[in-house]
Design a protein around this motif. Sequence first.
Motif, PDB file in Angstrom:
ATOM      1  N   PHE A   1       0.853  -1.186   0.000  1.00 25.13           N
ATOM      2  CA  PHE A   1       0.000   0.000   0.000  1.00 25.13           C
ATOM      3  C   PHE A   1       0.885   1.232   0.000  1.00 25.13           C
ATOM      4  O   PHE A   1       2.063   1.172   0.390  1.00 25.13           O
ATOM      5  N   SER A   2       0.337   2.341  -0.472  1.00 28.15           N
ATOM      6  CA  SER A   2       1.179   3.524  -0.664  1.00 28.15           C
ATOM      7  C   SER A   2       0.429   4.802  -0.340  1.00 28.15           C
ATOM      8  O   SER A   2      -0.806   4.836  -0.288  1.00 28.15           O
ATOM      9  N   VAL A   3       1.211   5.859  -0.124  1.00 30.09           N
ATOM     10  CA  VAL A   3       0.697   7.199   0.161  1.00 30.09           C
ATOM     11  C   VAL A   3       1.203   8.147  -0.919  1.00 30.09           C
ATOM     12  O   VAL A   3       2.394   8.148  -1.249  1.00 30.09           O
ATOM     13  N   GLU A   4       0.291   8.945  -1.465  1.00 25.77           N
ATOM     14  CA  GLU A   4       0.668   9.983  -2.428  1.00 25.77           C
ATOM     15  C   GLU A   4       0.048  11.298  -1.981  1.00 25.77           C
ATOM     16  O   GLU A   4      -1.171  11.405  -1.845  1.00 25.77           O
ATOM     17  N   HIS A   5       0.883  12.303  -1.750  1.00 26.66           N
ATOM     18  CA  HIS A   5       0.384  13.619  -1.370  1.00 26.66           C
ATOM     19  C   HIS A   5      -0.105  14.345  -2.614  1.00 26.66           C
ATOM     20  O   HIS A   5       0.590  14.388  -3.629  1.00 26.66           O
TER      21      HIS A   5
ATOM     22  N   ARG B   1      -3.644  10.402  -1.260  1.00 24.47           N
ATOM     23  CA  ARG B   1      -4.236   9.204  -1.843  1.00 24.47           C
ATOM     24  C   ARG B   1      -3.642   7.977  -1.175  1.00 24.47           C
ATOM     25  O   ARG B   1      -2.428   7.872  -1.005  1.00 24.47           O
ATOM     26  N   TRP B   2      -4.505   7.049  -0.782  1.00 24.54           N
ATOM     27  CA  TRP B   2      -4.090   5.743  -0.269  1.00 24.54           C
ATOM     28  C   TRP B   2      -4.449   4.702  -1.322  1.00 24.54           C
ATOM     29  O   TRP B   2      -5.610   4.644  -1.774  1.00 24.54           O
ATOM     30  N   ALA B   3      -3.486   3.906  -1.712  1.00 25.99           N
ATOM     31  CA  ALA B   3      -3.719   2.899  -2.748  1.00 25.99           C
ATOM     32  C   ALA B   3      -3.140   1.568  -2.315  1.00 25.99           C
ATOM     33  O   ALA B   3      -2.113   1.509  -1.639  1.00 25.99           O
ATOM     34  N   HIS B   4      -3.806   0.488  -2.710  1.00 30.40           N
ATOM     35  CA  HIS B   4      -3.392  -0.874  -2.384  1.00 30.40           C
ATOM     36  C   HIS B   4      -3.151  -1.644  -3.672  1.00 30.40           C
ATOM     37  O   HIS B   4      -3.769  -1.359  -4.712  1.00 30.40           O
ATOM     38  N   VAL B   5      -2.280  -2.640  -3.603  1.00 31.75           N
ATOM     39  CA  VAL B   5      -1.969  -3.426  -4.801  1.00 31.75           C
ATOM     40  C   VAL B   5      -3.174  -4.215  -5.311  1.00 31.75           C
ATOM     41  O   VAL B   5      -3.182  -4.656  -6.465  1.00 31.75           O
ATOM     42  N   ASP B   6      -4.207  -4.360  -4.483  1.00 30.13           N
ATOM     43  CA  ASP B   6      -5.399  -5.076  -4.955  1.00 30.13           C
ATOM     44  C   ASP B   6      -6.324  -4.184  -5.786  1.00 30.13           C
ATOM     45  O   ASP B   6      -7.392  -4.617  -6.227  1.00 30.13           O
TER      46      ASP B   6
END
Length: 431
Positions: free
Chosen positions: A219-223, A230-235
């Motif tokens: 999972f990742s964070v993008e400002h 933005r919070w994103a997950h590999v799923d």
Amino acid sequence: MTRTLDEWLAYQERVNVRSIELGLDRVRAVWQAMGAPAPARRVITVGGTNGKGSTVALLESMLAAAGQRVGCYTSPHLLHYRERVRIEGVDASDDALIASFERIEAARGEIPLTYFEFGTLAALDLFARANLDVAVLEVGLGGRLDAVNIIDADISIITTVDLDHMDWLGPDRDSIGVEKAGIARADRPAIVGETEPPKGLLDALQRIGAQVQRAGVDFSVEHLAERGWRWAHVDGTDMQLPDPALAAPVQYANAAAAVAAIHALQASDEAAAAINLETIAAAGLRTVHVAARLQSLGGDPALVVDVGHNPQAARALAEWLDAHPGGRVHAVYGALSDKDVGGVIRALGSRIDHWHLAGLEKDTPRGLPSSVLLDQLLLALPKARYDIHEDVRSALSAARATARAGERVLAFGSFFVASAVLAESKGPLSA
């Protein structure tokens, strides 16, 4: 004999001469004698060097927004012991804690328990009686041998791993990571909140057989350019979220780990699966409160209090100061004997214009006198401006008298510092 809550706490400090005694056999035996009921339908355990309390608060806020009945166990407290046990956002009452301590005392027989172990068992006991959906347990020290680890967590979170409590946990990040990995369980999610965790942590999680989900990998964070992140997950899960109500830049990592834990909970819990994760995460981020994490107490000069007490936390403070430039900074700083005082001072460096060093030896046997702090300050920053004080109250008074309008007073270094500043300032328990 009927005891008040204060009398019970004094008794617990006397009954076992060791304030810290890692190991699960004693506390597990007492819990089993009490029937070992499940503290909640689901359990999330939060460990790590820094960020545990904020992550617990974020989880609590998000899960409450979903209509879940949540219990939280945290430590240490700031103004009153009751803060350690919360059920649906309300601190435990004196009467509830006393009744639980009486049940623990009856069950333990001749088994010695530490002050922390009494408190952990009381939290578990009160949670088990409250019909909770989720219990969120904060690790006190390490993980593998910490009292909360008698409970098999459905999901574990390791926020960060850095050098702290090295006498107990080991000399480097790898060995400390092994201890913190001990809260994870085989075939259950383990959330790793930092993007560069030590190999020792990852190897230990693999040996346990945990389902590891890593920040920056799973999972990742993008400002975002304007506001939010933005919070994103590999799923494929992708959400745009508001900025956390908590001030420090590091809170994005804590928030991302909390979101990842609830996302993982949804995969195995039918009730949680029905929750709109983006909606409850956004609501939780807007409303989260936690005391003494870059908490502004207002005034001019402004007063800010934080519980940062090790080099990693000091680096986070430095990052916040860099992101919020302003007038001169006057530090009120006190520390315990097992802390890397020099590392904390070096991390902040020239960002502090004047140090007000506060002795803590009257507050706790582990407290350092201001003369020892001064020796470390001058080793790290030979040209530092400073004053030494016998306690936090006098240090705070002097800092406020010295600072001018438009400047800041930053009080940090220990929960004892934060507690004294909050009590003196009569500030609210949450920002």
